[in-house]
Design a protein around this motif. Structure first.
Motif, PDB file in Angstrom:
ATOM      1  N   ALA A  12      -6.880   5.121  10.705  1.00 38.62           N
ATOM      2  CA  ALA A  12      -7.569   3.943  10.384  1.00 38.62           C
ATOM      3  C   ALA A  12      -9.125   4.008  10.418  1.00 38.62           C
ATOM      4  CB  ALA A  12      -7.224   2.844  11.645  1.00 38.62           C
ATOM      5  N   VAL A  13      -9.646   4.956  11.359  1.00 33.70           N
ATOM      6  CA  VAL A  13     -11.232   4.859  11.383  1.00 33.70           C
ATOM      7  C   VAL A  13     -11.705   5.775  10.310  1.00 33.70           C
ATOM      8  CG1 VAL A  13     -11.276   4.212  13.914  1.00 33.70           C
ATOM      9  CG2 VAL A  13     -11.064   6.629  13.262  1.00 33.70           C
ATOM     10  N   THR A  14     -10.730   6.790   9.859  1.00 34.39           N
ATOM     11  CA  THR A  14     -10.982   7.408   8.399  1.00 34.39           C
ATOM     12  C   THR A  14     -11.252   6.571   7.327  1.00 34.39           C
ATOM     13  OG1 THR A  14     -10.175   9.581   9.491  1.00 34.39           O
ATOM     14  CG2 THR A  14     -10.396   9.391   7.063  1.00 34.39           C
ATOM     15  N   ALA A  15     -10.434   5.805   7.295  1.00 29.57           N
ATOM     16  CA  ALA A  15     -10.512   4.774   6.149  1.00 29.57           C
ATOM     17  C   ALA A  15     -11.891   3.708   5.918  1.00 29.57           C
ATOM     18  CB  ALA A  15      -9.133   3.923   5.988  1.00 29.57           C
ATOM     19  N   GLU A  16     -12.029   3.394   7.405  1.00 33.29           N
ATOM     20  CA  GLU A  16     -13.314   2.572   7.612  1.00 33.29           C
ATOM     21  C   GLU A  16     -14.568   3.346   7.339  1.00 33.29           C
ATOM     22  OE1 GLU A  16     -10.899   0.308  11.290  1.00 33.29           O
ATOM     23  OE2 GLU A  16     -13.003   1.098  11.760  1.00 33.29           O
ATOM     24  N   ARG A  17     -14.556   4.611   8.104  1.00 37.73           N
ATOM     25  CA  ARG A  17     -15.833   5.264   8.008  1.00 37.73           C
ATOM     26  C   ARG A  17     -15.971   5.957   6.493  1.00 37.73           C
ATOM     27  NH1 ARG A  17     -18.395   7.616  11.967  1.00 37.73           N
ATOM     28  NH2 ARG A  17     -18.238   9.514  11.208  1.00 37.73           N
ATOM     29  N   LEU A  70      -6.832  -1.942   4.884  1.00 35.71           N
ATOM     30  CA  LEU A  70      -8.284  -1.996   5.043  1.00 35.71           C
ATOM     31  C   LEU A  70      -9.008  -2.996   4.706  1.00 35.71           C
ATOM     32  CD1 LEU A  70     -11.059  -0.412   5.978  1.00 35.71           C
ATOM     33  CD2 LEU A  70     -10.851   0.637   3.719  1.00 35.71           C
ATOM     34  N   ARG A  71      -9.638  -3.895   5.633  1.00 37.01           N
ATOM     35  CA  ARG A  71     -10.360  -4.853   5.131  1.00 37.01           C
ATOM     36  C   ARG A  71     -11.990  -4.571   5.451  1.00 37.01           C
ATOM     37  NH1 ARG A  71      -8.092  -9.276   9.233  1.00 37.01           N
ATOM     38  NH2 ARG A  71      -7.526  -7.299  10.206  1.00 37.01           N
ATOM     39  N   ALA A  72     -12.690  -5.142   4.383  1.00 42.83           N
ATOM     40  CA  ALA A  72     -14.273  -4.865   4.461  1.00 42.83           C
ATOM     41  C   ALA A  72     -15.129  -6.079   4.085  1.00 42.83           C
ATOM     42  CB  ALA A  72     -14.589  -3.704   3.615  1.00 42.83           C
ATOM     43  N   ALA A  90      -7.801  -3.359   0.686  1.00 45.26           N
ATOM     44  CA  ALA A  90      -6.989  -2.316  -0.017  1.00 45.26           C
ATOM     45  C   ALA A  90      -5.957  -1.809   0.985  1.00 45.26           C
ATOM     46  CB  ALA A  90      -7.952  -1.354  -0.501  1.00 45.26           C
ATOM     47  N   SER A  91      -4.669  -1.354   0.348  1.00 46.58           N
ATOM     48  CA  SER A  91      -3.961  -0.482   1.138  1.00 46.58           C
ATOM     49  C   SER A  91      -3.368   0.663   0.561  1.00 46.58           C
ATOM     50  CB  SER A  91      -3.004  -1.534   1.442  1.00 46.58           C
ATOM     51  OG  SER A  91      -2.044  -1.952   0.183  1.00 46.58           O
ATOM     52  N   GLY A  92      -2.633   1.455   1.311  1.00 47.08           N
ATOM     53  CA  GLY A  92      -1.872   2.538   0.790  1.00 47.08           C
ATOM     54  C   GLY A  92      -1.295   3.427   1.831  1.00 47.08           C
ATOM     55  N   PRO A  93      -0.699   4.640   1.748  1.00 49.28           N
ATOM     56  CA  PRO A  93      -0.194   5.646   2.691  1.00 49.28           C
ATOM     57  C   PRO A  93      -1.289   6.044   3.538  1.00 49.28           C
ATOM     58  CG  PRO A  93       0.780   6.086   0.347  1.00 49.28           C
ATOM     59  CD  PRO A  93      -0.572   5.100   0.424  1.00 49.28           C
ATOM     60  N   VAL A  94      -0.612   6.365   4.847  1.00 49.88           N
ATOM     61  CA  VAL A  94      -1.661   6.892   5.922  1.00 49.88           C
ATOM     62  C   VAL A  94      -2.309   8.316   5.258  1.00 49.88           C
ATOM     63  CG1 VAL A  94      -1.538   8.069   8.033  1.00 49.88           C
ATOM     64  CG2 VAL A  94      -0.487   5.858   7.967  1.00 49.88           C
ATOM     65  N   GLU A 113      -9.000   8.173   0.980  1.00 52.36           N
ATOM     66  CA  GLU A 113      -9.016   7.697  -0.354  1.00 52.36           C
ATOM     67  C   GLU A 113      -9.123   6.293  -0.293  1.00 52.36           C
ATOM     68  OE1 GLU A 113      -9.307   7.276  -4.739  1.00 52.36           O
ATOM     69  OE2 GLU A 113      -9.661   9.102  -3.018  1.00 52.36           O
ATOM     70  N   ILE A 114      -8.462   5.674   0.105  1.00 50.00           N
ATOM     71  CA  ILE A 114      -8.263   4.192   0.359  1.00 50.00           C
ATOM     72  C   ILE A 114      -9.820   3.587   0.616  1.00 50.00           C
ATOM     73  CG2 ILE A 114      -7.463   2.169   1.749  1.00 50.00           C
ATOM     74  CD1 ILE A 114      -4.801   3.853   2.226  1.00 50.00           C
ATOM     75  N   GLY A 115     -10.516   4.127   1.522  1.00 51.54           N
ATOM     76  CA  GLY A 115     -11.678   3.588   1.861  1.00 51.54           C
ATOM     77  C   GLY A 115     -12.765   3.982   0.656  1.00 51.54           C
ATOM     78  N   ARG A 116     -12.667   5.144   0.220  1.00 48.10           N
ATOM     79  CA  ARG A 116     -13.536   5.651  -0.973  1.00 48.10           C
ATOM     80  C   ARG A 116     -13.029   4.255  -2.379  1.00 48.10           C
ATOM     81  NH1 ARG A 116     -12.636  10.855   0.604  1.00 48.10           N
ATOM     82  NH2 ARG A 116     -10.707  11.016  -0.804  1.00 48.10           N
ATOM     83  N   ARG A 117     -11.877   4.114  -2.462  1.00 48.04           N
ATOM     84  CA  ARG A 117     -11.341   3.053  -3.856  1.00 48.04           C
ATOM     85  C   ARG A 117     -12.077   1.850  -3.187  1.00 48.04           C
ATOM     86  NH1 ARG A 117      -5.912   3.973  -3.345  1.00 48.04           N
ATOM     87  NH2 ARG A 117      -5.580   2.073  -2.318  1.00 48.04           N
ATOM     88  N   LEU A 118     -11.679   1.377  -2.034  1.00 47.93           N
ATOM     89  CA  LEU A 118     -12.261   0.087  -1.861  1.00 47.93           C
ATOM     90  C   LEU A 118     -13.775  -0.157  -1.932  1.00 47.93           C
ATOM     91  CD1 LEU A 118     -11.557  -2.819  -0.980  1.00 47.93           C
ATOM     92  CD2 LEU A 118     -11.624  -2.239   1.490  1.00 47.93           C
ATOM     93  N   ALA A 119     -14.615   1.250  -1.370  1.00 46.38           N
ATOM     94  CA  ALA A 119     -15.984   1.028  -1.654  1.00 46.38           C
ATOM     95  C   ALA A 119     -16.379   0.947  -3.111  1.00 46.38           C
ATOM     96  CB  ALA A 119     -16.470   2.200  -1.060  1.00 46.38           C
ATOM     97  N   ALA A 120     -15.637   1.835  -3.814  1.00 42.97           N
ATOM     98  CA  ALA A 120     -16.044   1.701  -5.137  1.00 42.97           C
ATOM     99  C   ALA A 120     -15.639   0.352  -5.941  1.00 42.97           C
ATOM    100  CB  ALA A 120     -14.991   2.655  -6.031  1.00 42.97           C
ATOM    101  N   SER A 121     -14.853  -0.305  -5.543  1.00 38.42           N
ATOM    102  CA  SER A 121     -14.511  -1.616  -6.035  1.00 38.42           C
ATOM    103  C   SER A 121     -15.539  -2.622  -5.627  1.00 38.42           C
ATOM    104  CB  SER A 121     -13.093  -1.995  -5.723  1.00 38.42           C
ATOM    105  OG  SER A 121     -12.957  -3.302  -5.847  1.00 38.42           O
TER     106      SER A 121
END
Length: 312
Positions: free
Chosen positions: A226-231, A262-264, A279-283, A288-296
């Motif tokens: 969870a925190v990896t996605a956020e950070r 992940l919500r941001a 955004a969401s996806g496998p653990v 990658e989920i964090g990076r993808r949401l940031a790019a969007s």
């Protein structure tokens, strides 16, 4: 001679409580003697300047990391939300224990909630993220700055200096002060800081044996995901830990195993514009989920909000 592991901590009550809890867990699970070593940081000494002017909350981290690299301590314990997202040479993030409730909370006079505070009430917070989201709620509050330890912050309310303060629930929980909370703020209203509620346990990367022991004994897989996605979102947005960015990831069982959701939010500090996405996806793809949401979000103008240009 018994093995002794030295755990570095800041001198505040919260820091010593957090570090003490980690020290106890290390002693119990590794069967070693543990010693707490107090380290003074610039953020502790300078209680008048804003955190942003001191370099953000990372100012609390640097002194502990320096003590670690000098060999003065073997382990450093931080609030994860204070850690810069860029890795530090020679430092390993060995373990992230199970997370406390990451929500922000209100401590207000007369037991009031945010919605019950009259227009014009004075609410204190030192966080641009909280300021932006408070203003976006349109409650007509006057928002002022806030520094100091937890007792100092709570004292602003009991003295009548302000009508309320916003704090992280996790800190109050760790020092057994949840009785003062008048409202736990729904993340739909206020997303917490990336990593809020989680602890980071660092040691020297060259101390491979200790890194492995701490990871085995203390690391929580779902909290780390969870925190990896956020950070990763925060890093990809190129926003510091004092930027008006909130993020919260949850791990839940999906159709094909555990998934990260992940919500941001990126906000104009004056509250006039908010960009909220998810955004969401496998653990296994947390980063990658964090990076993808940031790019969007960057495609939709998040950088302008973070930089204060307010033109999403």
């Amino acid at each position: 001679m018994s093995r002794v592991i030295r755990v570095g901590t800041r001198r505040s009550l919260l820091a010593k409580t957090q570090s003490g809890q980690v020290a106890s867990a290390i002693a119990e699970r590794l069967g070693v003697e543990v010693e707490l070593v107090e380290i003074v940081t610039e953020g502790d000494v300078n209680q008048t300047s804003t955190l942003a002017s001191l370099g953000g909350t990372g100012v609390f981290v640097s002194a502990l990391r320096e003590a670690l690299l000098r060999g003065d301590v073997d382990v450093a314990v931080h609030s994860l939300k204070d850690l810069p997202t860029t890795p530090e040479d020679g430092i390993a993030l060995a373990a992230i224990p199970p997370r406390e409730d990451p929500r922000d909370v209100l401590v207000a006079r007369d037991g009031l909630t945010l919605g019950e505070l009259p227009s014009g009430s004075v609410v204190a917070t030192g966080s641009p993220r909280r300021v932006a989201q408070l203003r976006a709620l349109g409650l007509g509050l006057e928002i002022v700055g806030l520094r100091g330890n937890i007792d100092t912050r709570l004292g602003r309310v009991t003295s009548g200096d302000v009508d309320g303060v916003i704090l992280a629930r996790a800190g109050l929980a760790r020092i057994d002060r949840l009785d003062v909370v008048t409202e736990a703020i729904d993340p739909l209203q206020m997303l917490p800081a990336p990593g809020q509620g989680a602890l980071a346990i660092e040691c020297r990367s060259s101390d491979a044996g200790l890194v492995a022991e701490l990871a085995e004994a203390l690391d929580d897989e779902h909290t780390r995901a969870a925190v990896t996605a956020e950070r990763e979102l925060l890093r990809a947005l190129e926003a510091g830990c004092s930027a008006p960015v909130g993020a919260l990831a949850d791990v839940a069982e999906g159709d094909h195993g555990p998934e990260v959701w992940l919500r941001a939010v990126a906000s104009a500090v004056d509250g006039t514009v908010e960009l909220r996405r998810s955004a969401s996806g496998p653990v296994s793809e947390a980063a990658e989920i964090g990076r993808r949401l940031a790019a969007s979000m960057l495609d939709e103008g998040a950088a302008a909000l973070i930089e204060g240009k307010q033109q999403a």
